[in-house]
Enzyme design. Structure first.
Site, mmCIF file in Angstrom:
data_model
loop_
_atom_site.group_PDB
_atom_site.id
_atom_site.type_symbol
_atom_site.label_atom_id
_atom_site.label_comp_id
_atom_site.label_asym_id
_atom_site.label_seq_id
_atom_site.Cartn_x
_atom_site.Cartn_y
_atom_site.Cartn_z
ATOM 1 N N ASN A 48 27.217 -16.081 -7.289
ATOM 2 C CA ASN A 48 25.955 -16.585 -6.762
ATOM 3 C C ASN A 48 24.989 -15.409 -6.576
ATOM 4 O O ASN A 48 24.363 -15.238 -5.538
ATOM 5 C CB ASN A 48 26.178 -17.334 -5.447
ATOM 6 C CG ASN A 48 25.042 -18.275 -5.115
ATOM 7 O OD1 ASN A 48 24.255 -18.039 -4.216
ATOM 8 N ND2 ASN A 48 24.942 -19.364 -5.864
ATOM 9 N N HIS A 76 21.843 -16.315 -4.671
ATOM 10 C CA HIS A 76 21.119 -17.070 -5.688
ATOM 11 C C HIS A 76 20.506 -18.329 -5.088
ATOM 12 O O HIS A 76 19.360 -18.686 -5.382
ATOM 13 C CB HIS A 76 22.062 -17.444 -6.833
ATOM 14 C CG HIS A 76 21.391 -18.022 -8.040
ATOM 15 N ND1 HIS A 76 21.487 -19.354 -8.371
ATOM 16 C CD2 HIS A 76 20.622 -17.450 -9.002
ATOM 17 C CE1 HIS A 76 20.805 -19.579 -9.484
ATOM 18 N NE2 HIS A 76 20.272 -18.444 -9.890
ATOM 19 N N CYS A 77 21.254 -18.991 -4.202
ATOM 20 C CA CYS A 77 20.769 -20.225 -3.574
ATOM 21 C C CYS A 77 19.508 -19.995 -2.741
ATOM 22 O O CYS A 77 18.698 -20.909 -2.570
ATOM 23 C CB CYS A 77 21.843 -20.810 -2.669
ATOM 24 S SG CYS A 77 23.366 -21.285 -3.495
ATOM 25 N N SER A 78 19.339 -18.799 -2.223
ATOM 26 C CA SER A 78 18.221 -18.514 -1.315
ATOM 27 C C SER A 78 17.020 -17.906 -2.015
ATOM 28 O O SER A 78 16.041 -17.532 -1.347
ATOM 29 C CB SER A 78 18.687 -17.574 -0.202
ATOM 30 O OG SER A 78 19.042 -16.302 -0.718
ATOM 31 N N ARG A 109 16.081 -21.817 -3.982
ATOM 32 C CA ARG A 109 16.549 -22.160 -5.326
ATOM 33 C C ARG A 109 16.435 -23.665 -5.579
ATOM 34 O O ARG A 109 16.174 -24.101 -6.708
ATOM 35 C CB ARG A 109 18.004 -21.721 -5.495
ATOM 36 C CG ARG A 109 18.654 -22.032 -6.833
ATOM 37 C CD ARG A 109 18.049 -21.314 -8.009
ATOM 38 N NE ARG A 109 17.861 -19.909 -7.780
ATOM 39 C CZ ARG A 109 17.374 -19.062 -8.679
ATOM 40 N NH1 ARG A 109 17.011 -19.500 -9.885
ATOM 41 N NH2 ARG A 109 17.210 -17.786 -8.376
#
Length: 361
Positions: free
Chosen positions: A301, A352-354, A112
Site C-alpha cells: 500500500n 496509498h489509501c490516504s 484515494r
C-alpha cells in the site's frame, strides 16, 4: 476557493507533456495514467473527527502529518481540511512545506477513495472523474467526502463528470496500458452497484479508465470497511509486471487465503496486450507492533511520488528490509522511504489509501 489557474501554476509548478502511447499505437479517447507518471502534486485529507477516530485521532493525525511532510520532500502536497480550525491544526503538524486548504471540506482522510481519478487525452488535456463515493457501501458518514471529487476538480478548474458505477480509487489498479485489476467483492457488491451485473460494472469501469481488459480476483466481502481493496495486496509495477504480497506460511485466515488466490490468478493471467503477467512475490511481515484486528500489514500500500516510493514498515527487520529491496529493484531510480505509521494502518488502510496523485498535464 481560489479559481486562479495562474496562482495554482505558480504554487505547484508547470506541467510538461507526457506520452504513454500503447505498443500498437492505439489509444483510447481518454485514459487514467498509472501511478508512476510524473506528478503535479499529491492530494491528502486531514483527519479531524472524533466521531470517526475516537481516542486514536491524535496519533492518526501525527501519522498523516509524517506522510505529508515526507512526500513534500519530493513533490507538492495539498491537504484538504474541513474548517479553519483544522487548517491551523494541520499546518502546525505538517509544517510550511505542505499546503493546507479548507476549500474542499472532508469527513475523513481516505483521499484515494474520495478524490477524482485524473485522465488525459492524446493532446495532454486533463479531465477528472468522480467514482460516486458512498462511504464504502454506506458504512461511514460521507456527506462531505461524497463531494470531494467535484471539489478538487473545481479547484483545479478541470472538466468533471461522474462515472456510471460506484467505486473507490483503491478498488481499481491500472497499468495505464489497457489492463485493470480489481476485486469482485468491492465492486460487484449490492452496497455499491445494486442491480448491475459483473459485465455491466466491468464495461463501466473500463470506459472510465480507458482500458480494454479487467482481471478480476474474488476478494473478501463484508470483512473490512472496503470489502477488500486490491491496492493492499496486488499492485502494478509497469505493464506486464505485478507485485503481490503473500502472508507467512503458517497463516490461514481469510486474508491469507485471499492473498494466495490473488497470486495464483495473476500468475496465470494475460493482460490487454497478450502478455503473460510476471508476478513478483513480496513476503509480508512475520510480526507487527499492533494487535488491532483491523491492522493492515501491507508493504504494497505504497505511494509513488516524483523520485521516491513511500511505504510502511512494521518492525520486522528482515521482512522490512526484504520489502525495501524489492521496491527499490521494482522502481529503479526512486528512493524507498519506509515510515512507521502503525496508527494509520490500524484504521484499516495505509499510505496509498490516504493519498491521490495528480499527474502533470
Amino acid at each position: 476557493m481560489n479559481d486562479d489557474r495562474s496562482f495554482l501554476s505558480r504554487l505547484f509548478g508547470a506541467a510538461p507533456e507526457t506520452d504513454r502511447r500503447r505498443p500498437d499505437g492505439a489509444r483510447p479517447q481518454r485514459w487514467v495514467e498509472p501511478d508512476d507518471v510524473p506528478h503535479a502534486r499529491t492530494w491528502m485529507s486531514w483527519p479531524s473527527r472524533k466521531s470517526v477516530w475516537g481516542r486514536q485521532l491524535g496519533g492518526v493525525q501525527q501519522d498523516i502529518a509524517l506522510i505529508a511532510r515526507t512526500i513534500a520532500r519530493f513533490e507538492p502536497v495539498t491537504v484538504c481540511a474541513p474548517d479553519d480550525y483544522s487548517v491551523r491544526e494541520a499546518l502546525s503538524l505538517c509544517g510550511p512545506a505542505v499546503t493546507v486548504t479548507a476549500a474542499v471540506p472532508t469527513d475523513d482522510l481516505w483521499m484515494r477513495d474520495t478524490a477524482p481519478v485524473f485522465r488525459r487525452d492524446a493532446d495532454g488535456r486533463q479531465d477528472a472523474v468522480g467514482l460516486n463515493f458512498n462511504g464504502w457501501g454506506g458504512k461511514q458518514t460521507h456527506r462531505d467526502d461524497a463531494e470531494v471529487a467535484a471539489g478538487v476538480a473545481g479547484l483545479l478548474r478541470l472538466p468533471f463528470s461522474y462515472a456510471e458505477f460506484v467505486g473507490e480509487g483503491g478498488s481499481i489498479e491500472t497499468d495505464g496500458d489497457g489492463t485493470l485489476l480489481a476485486t469482485e467483492s468491492s465492486l460487484v457488491n449490492k452496497n455499491r452497484n445494486r442491480g448491475m451485473s459483473r459485465d455491466e460494472i466491468e464495461a463501466a469501469v473500463l470506459d472510465v479508465y480507458g482500458a480494454d481488459r479487467m482481471i478480476w480476483v474474488p476478494g473478501v466481502k463484508g470483512r473490512d470497511i472496503t470489502d477488500n481493496h486490491i491496492d493492499v495486496t496486488s499492485r502494478f509495477v509497469r505493464p506486464g509486471t505485478v507485485l503481490v504480497q503473500l502472508p507467512p506460511a503458517d497463516r490461514h485466515d481469510v486474508w491469507a487465503r485471499d492473498a494466495r488466490e490473488q497470486f495464483d490468478i495473476l500468475s496465470g493471467a494475460t493482460d490487454a496486450r497478450g502478455r503473460r503477467l510476471r508476478v513478483i512475490r513480496v513476503d509480508g511481515p512475520d510480526t507487527v507492533r499492533s494487535r488491532d484486528p483491523q491492522f493492515v500489514d501491507s508493504y504494497l500500500n505504497f505511494h509513488l511520488v516524483n523520485g521516491a516510493v513511500i511505504a510502511a514498515r512494521f518492525g520486522d527487520r528482515t521482512k522490512d528490509e526484504a520489502a525495501r529491496r524489492t521496491l527499490a529493484e521494482s522502481f529503479p531510480g526512486r528512493e524507498v522511504v519506509q515510515l512507521d505509521v502503525d496508527r494509520l494502518m490500524a484504521g484499516g488502510g495505509g499510505i496509498h489509501c490516504s493519498t491521490m496523485q495528480e499527474p502533470l498535464a
